[in-house]
Design an enzyme around this catalytic site. Structure first.
Site, PDB file in Angstrom:
ATOM      1  N   PRO A   1      32.375 -13.668 -77.197  1.00 40.92           N
ATOM      2  CA  PRO A   1      33.346 -12.973 -78.055  1.00 40.92           C
ATOM      3  C   PRO A   1      34.769 -13.414 -77.725  1.00 40.92           C
ATOM      4  O   PRO A   1      35.190 -13.356 -76.568  1.00 40.92           O
ATOM      5  CB  PRO A   1      33.153 -11.495 -77.707  1.00 40.92           C
ATOM      6  CG  PRO A   1      31.923 -11.411 -76.868  1.00 40.92           C
ATOM      7  CD  PRO A   1      31.654 -12.770 -76.307  1.00 40.92           C
ATOM      8  N   GLU A   2      35.455 -13.888 -78.727  1.00 42.24           N
ATOM      9  CA  GLU A   2      36.864 -14.254 -78.558  1.00 42.24           C
ATOM     10  C   GLU A   2      37.710 -13.110 -79.122  1.00 42.24           C
ATOM     11  O   GLU A   2      37.183 -12.124 -79.624  1.00 42.24           O
ATOM     12  CB  GLU A   2      37.145 -15.565 -79.303  1.00 42.24           C
ATOM     13  CG  GLU A   2      36.425 -16.775 -78.715  1.00 42.24           C
ATOM     14  CD  GLU A   2      37.084 -17.285 -77.433  1.00 42.24           C
ATOM     15  OE1 GLU A   2      38.203 -16.853 -77.112  1.00 42.24           O
ATOM     16  OE2 GLU A   2      36.449 -18.099 -76.747  1.00 42.24           O
TER      17      GLU A   2
END
Ligand SMILES: [Zn+2]
Length: 270
Positions: free
Chosen positions: A2-3
């Site tokens: 997850p960015e």
């Protein structure tokens, strides 16, 4: 992994279900993730009302009057709001039961995430030395220009330094440098003010676009059977080493920069 856009989309997706709700109970199915889960999560959090759900860098904060639960999704974590009859699956490590009857469930197969605690009025050590948010007005070309003077690190390494600006991971650094026409290898201290203005604008544009697209996949974060919902990326450089540059057709180069795989166009990026 997850960015920032996935974390922001998670925040926005959870907010309508969690905001103003009281946490009735907390179930921990293991004592630790990356680090031990803070004791306050089971001793202080139950009975508290969620007054805000905020994001700082890639951390989520559930604010209550008694303090804030501080979460990080790590490499593989996801948070979903589920009906209480949804069966527990492998790697569902934490449940928070809300007074709506729904459950906020934290799944993290690789356990690089964390669930910590921040006392009221305090700033957790993990949040203390962070640079500005990339979408805030204080992050701009001048911020990058002045912070970089005298620095000999490659600009990509500089841009990924959380003390300079938060949330620009490997993917978004590669894409922003490509869009700005700046070689990732160039010394951070030797880039002009004008080029940093362009780079900051591209960072904002690319992140805002990804967050906007995330809005269309919000359902994935709340449906019981949905995938975690990480975004399909439309990438120009990242992961495309050896393939033709989408702008000029030259084969993209690949090398390690600051020990991270880095792809760039030797013709378009100087
Ligand atoms: Zn090119």
């Amino acid at each position: 992994m997850p960015e920032l856009p996935e974390v922001e989309t998670t925040r926005a997706g959870l907010a309508p279900h969690v905001l103003g709700r009281t946490i009735r109970s907390v179930v921990l199915r293991r004592p630790d993730l990356r680090w031990p889960i803070a004791g306050e999560v089971s001793t202080v959090l139950p009975g508290q009302r969620v007054e805000a759900i905020r994001r700082r860098a890639k951390y989520l904060l559930l604010d209550t009057g008694a303090g804030s639960a501080l979460l990080h999704l790590g490499m593989s974590g996801s948070l979903r709001v589920l009906d209480p009859d949804v069966p527990v699956r492998t790697h569902d490590h934490v449940d928070m039961t809300l007074d709506s009857g729904q459950i906020l469930r934290f799944n993290d197969p690789r356990r690089f995430g964390c669930l910590l605690w921040q006392a009221p009025g305090d700033t957790h050590d993990l949040l203390r030395d962070l640079g500005p948010e990339p979408l805030d007005d204080v992050f701009d070309g001048d911020h990058l220009f002045f912070a970089s003077r005298g620095r000999r690190a490659p600009v990509k390494t500089f841009l990924m330094d959380q003390r300079i600006v938060v949330g620009v991971g490997n993917i978004y650094a590669a894409e922003a440098l490509f869009a700005a026409g700046i070689s990732p290898l160039r010394d951070a201290g030797r880039i002009s003010r004008e080029r940093y203005a362009r780079l900051a604008a591209e960072v904002k544009r690319i992140l805002a676009y990804a967050i906007n697209r995330g809005g269309t996949t919000l359902r994935d974060f709340i449906s019981p059977d949905g995938a975690p919902g990480y975004f399909e990326q439309e990438l120009s450089a990242y992961g495309r080493g050896g393939l033709p540059c989408p702008a000029c057709g030259t084969p993209l180069r690949q090398a390690l920069v600051g020990q991270r795989a880095t792809v760039w166009c030797p013709r378009c990026q100087r």
